[in-house]
Design a protein around this motif. Structure first.
Motif, mmCIF file in Angstrom:
data_model
loop_
_atom_site.group_PDB
_atom_site.id
_atom_site.type_symbol
_atom_site.label_atom_id
_atom_site.label_comp_id
_atom_site.label_asym_id
_atom_site.label_seq_id
_atom_site.Cartn_x
_atom_site.Cartn_y
_atom_site.Cartn_z
ATOM 1 N N TYR A 33 0.832 -1.202 0.000
ATOM 2 C CA TYR A 33 0.000 0.000 0.000
ATOM 3 C C TYR A 33 0.869 1.255 0.000
ATOM 4 O O TYR A 33 1.984 1.253 0.533
ATOM 5 N N TYR A 35 0.441 5.333 1.191
ATOM 6 C CA TYR A 35 -0.370 6.342 1.850
ATOM 7 C C TYR A 35 0.358 7.682 1.785
ATOM 8 O O TYR A 35 1.594 7.742 1.760
ATOM 9 N N LEU A 43 -3.634 9.404 7.542
ATOM 10 C CA LEU A 43 -3.098 8.841 6.313
ATOM 11 C C LEU A 43 -4.205 8.666 5.290
ATOM 12 O O LEU A 43 -5.302 8.208 5.618
ATOM 13 N N LEU A 45 -5.118 6.924 1.520
ATOM 14 C CA LEU A 45 -4.688 5.847 0.642
ATOM 15 C C LEU A 45 -4.556 6.321 -0.794
ATOM 16 O O LEU A 45 -5.494 6.888 -1.359
ATOM 17 N N TYR A 48 -3.120 0.603 -3.820
ATOM 18 C CA TYR A 48 -2.754 -0.621 -3.146
ATOM 19 C C TYR A 48 -2.750 -1.784 -4.144
ATOM 20 O O TYR A 48 -3.388 -1.716 -5.194
ATOM 21 N N GLN A 50 -2.787 -6.145 -4.193
ATOM 22 C CA GLN A 50 -2.950 -7.374 -3.420
ATOM 23 C C GLN A 50 -2.156 -8.533 -3.995
ATOM 24 O O GLN A 50 -1.864 -9.506 -3.285
ATOM 25 N N ASP A 59 -8.104 6.471 -2.423
ATOM 26 C CA ASP A 59 -8.942 7.669 -2.360
ATOM 27 C C ASP A 59 -8.369 8.870 -3.104
ATOM 28 O O ASP A 59 -9.104 9.757 -3.520
ATOM 29 N N LEU A 90 4.106 7.111 2.922
ATOM 30 C CA LEU A 90 4.337 5.881 3.667
ATOM 31 C C LEU A 90 3.918 4.669 2.853
ATOM 32 O O LEU A 90 2.833 4.634 2.265
ATOM 33 N N ASP A 96 -2.198 -12.121 4.523
ATOM 34 C CA ASP A 96 -3.416 -12.783 4.954
ATOM 35 C C ASP A 96 -3.039 -14.032 5.754
ATOM 36 O O ASP A 96 -2.431 -14.948 5.235
ATOM 37 N N ARG A 102 -6.193 -10.633 8.589
ATOM 38 C CA ARG A 102 -4.899 -10.085 8.218
ATOM 39 C C ARG A 102 -4.095 -9.785 9.468
ATOM 40 O O ARG A 102 -4.650 -9.452 10.494
ATOM 41 N N GLY A 104 -2.187 -7.350 9.929
ATOM 42 C CA GLY A 104 -2.008 -5.937 10.189
ATOM 43 C C GLY A 104 -0.875 -5.396 9.351
ATOM 44 O O GLY A 104 -0.073 -6.134 8.817
ATOM 45 N N TYR A 105 -0.842 -4.121 9.227
ATOM 46 C CA TYR A 105 0.134 -3.495 8.358
ATOM 47 C C TYR A 105 1.505 -3.394 9.024
ATOM 48 O O TYR A 105 1.604 -3.153 10.224
ATOM 49 N N PHE A 107 4.707 -0.902 8.322
ATOM 50 C CA PHE A 107 5.014 0.322 7.584
ATOM 51 C C PHE A 107 6.512 0.516 7.422
ATOM 52 O O PHE A 107 7.314 0.093 8.260
ATOM 53 N N GLY A 108 6.869 1.196 6.341
ATOM 54 C CA GLY A 108 8.219 1.673 6.176
ATOM 55 C C GLY A 108 8.427 2.949 6.978
ATOM 56 O O GLY A 108 7.506 3.432 7.643
ATOM 57 N N THR B 34 -8.341 -2.817 14.460
ATOM 58 C CA THR B 34 -6.896 -2.764 14.657
ATOM 59 C C THR B 34 -6.495 -1.367 15.110
ATOM 60 O O THR B 34 -7.018 -0.380 14.609
ATOM 61 N N TYR B 36 -3.232 1.351 15.808
ATOM 62 C CA TYR B 36 -1.850 1.670 15.480
ATOM 63 C C TYR B 36 -1.403 2.894 16.268
ATOM 64 O O TYR B 36 -2.211 3.741 16.643
ATOM 65 N N GLY B 43 6.486 5.777 10.404
ATOM 66 C CA GLY B 43 5.305 5.044 10.002
ATOM 67 C C GLY B 43 4.556 4.525 11.214
ATOM 68 O O GLY B 43 5.149 4.294 12.272
ATOM 69 N N PRO B 44 3.243 4.349 11.094
ATOM 70 C CA PRO B 44 2.467 3.788 12.204
ATOM 71 C C PRO B 44 2.956 2.392 12.575
ATOM 72 O O PRO B 44 3.453 1.645 11.727
ATOM 73 N N PHE B 46 1.875 -1.240 14.533
ATOM 74 C CA PHE B 46 0.782 -2.090 14.987
ATOM 75 C C PHE B 46 0.827 -2.221 16.509
ATOM 76 O O PHE B 46 1.873 -2.491 17.097
ATOM 77 N N GLN B 49 -4.931 -6.039 17.746
ATOM 78 C CA GLN B 49 -6.031 -6.324 16.826
ATOM 79 C C GLN B 49 -7.019 -7.266 17.508
ATOM 80 O O GLN B 49 -6.603 -8.166 18.248
ATOM 81 N N VAL B 93 -10.035 -8.727 5.196
ATOM 82 C CA VAL B 93 -9.214 -9.206 4.092
ATOM 83 C C VAL B 93 -9.741 -8.676 2.776
ATOM 84 O O VAL B 93 -10.933 -8.644 2.551
ATOM 85 N N PHE B 99 -7.473 5.188 7.305
ATOM 86 C CA PHE B 99 -7.050 5.859 8.524
ATOM 87 C C PHE B 99 -7.830 7.159 8.680
ATOM 88 O O PHE B 99 -7.922 7.937 7.759
#
Lengths: 116, 109
Positions: A33, A35, A43, A45, A48, A50, A59, A90, A96, A102, A104-105, A107-108, B34, B36, B43-44, B46, B49, B93, B99
């Protein structure tokens, strides 16, 4: 250590110039993804993906483009059509776990883009 | 997509328990909740969850009532280093998470 690497950390762009932000992950995550974050804001989007060779607009996709030729890489190009590109960008990935959940993300550390 | 509502900001003191509540009235059956944490120019990260009832890990607890229309992140005994923005996200999923503006937590000495 596994993680997401974004480069460069800081990037300066001249008016009318395209620039590409790099995002690489070695987590073997399926989804990636992009952001955008403006000062004091949440943030938003941009795009993204998959799976490889497939991606969807978020968005605020106008003025941006992406590619997903490899599972590990999801570069973002900020084109000259993006009129206000100065922001913090970001990249994130997720996997999955199965059973509809999932993890969860991840991030970099972000790229701060400034138009000069 | 489920829309979330959180307080814009909260203040606390070191050593106190902080509870941040998030409303998500139109949460879908398959959605997970979830949370963050984000520090400036990072970056956020985690935190936790959950799907329903209570989830606890080494840093926080997440309380989700039976109707799942809200959730509460609980941070026990906060310290100055917990000063950050906290985001509540709802999704499942196959969909990218949205956010909101998050909750800015300021911890005072």
């Amino acid at each position: 250590d596994g993680g997401i690497t974004q480069s460069p950390k800081y990037l300066f762009r001249k008016e009318g110039q395209n620039v590409t932000l790099s995002c690489e992950q070695n987590l073997n995550h399926d989804a990636m993804y992009w952001y955008r974050q403006d000062p004091g804001q949440g943030l938003r989007l941009i795009y993204y993906s998959q799976i490889v060779n497939d991606f969807q607009k978020g968005d605020i996709a106008e003025g941006y483009s992406v590619s997903r030729e490899k599972k590990e890489s999801f570069p973002l190009t900020v084109t000259s059509a993006q009129k206000n590109p100065t922001a913090f960008y970001l990249c994130a990935s997720s996997i999955d776990l199965g059973s509809g959940r999932r993890i969860g993300y991840t991030f970099g550390s972000g790229t701060r883009l400034t138009v000069v | 997509l489920a829309k979330t509502t959180q307080p814009i900001s909260m203040d606390s003191y070191e050593g106190q328990e902080v509870n941040i509540t998030c409303s998500h009235n139109n949460i879908a059956t398959n959605d997970y909740i979830t949370w963050y944490q984000q520090f400036p120019s990072q970056g956020p990260r985690f935190i936790i969850q959950g799907y329903k009832t209570k989830v606890t890990n080494e840093v926080a607890s997440l309380f989700i009532p039976a109707d799942r229309k809200s959730s509460t992140l609980s941070l026990p005994r906060v310290s100055l280093s917990d000063t950050a923005v906290y985001y509540c996200l709802v999704g499942d999923v196959g969909r990218a998470l949205t956010f909101g503006s998050g909750t800015r937590l300021q911890v005072q000495p």
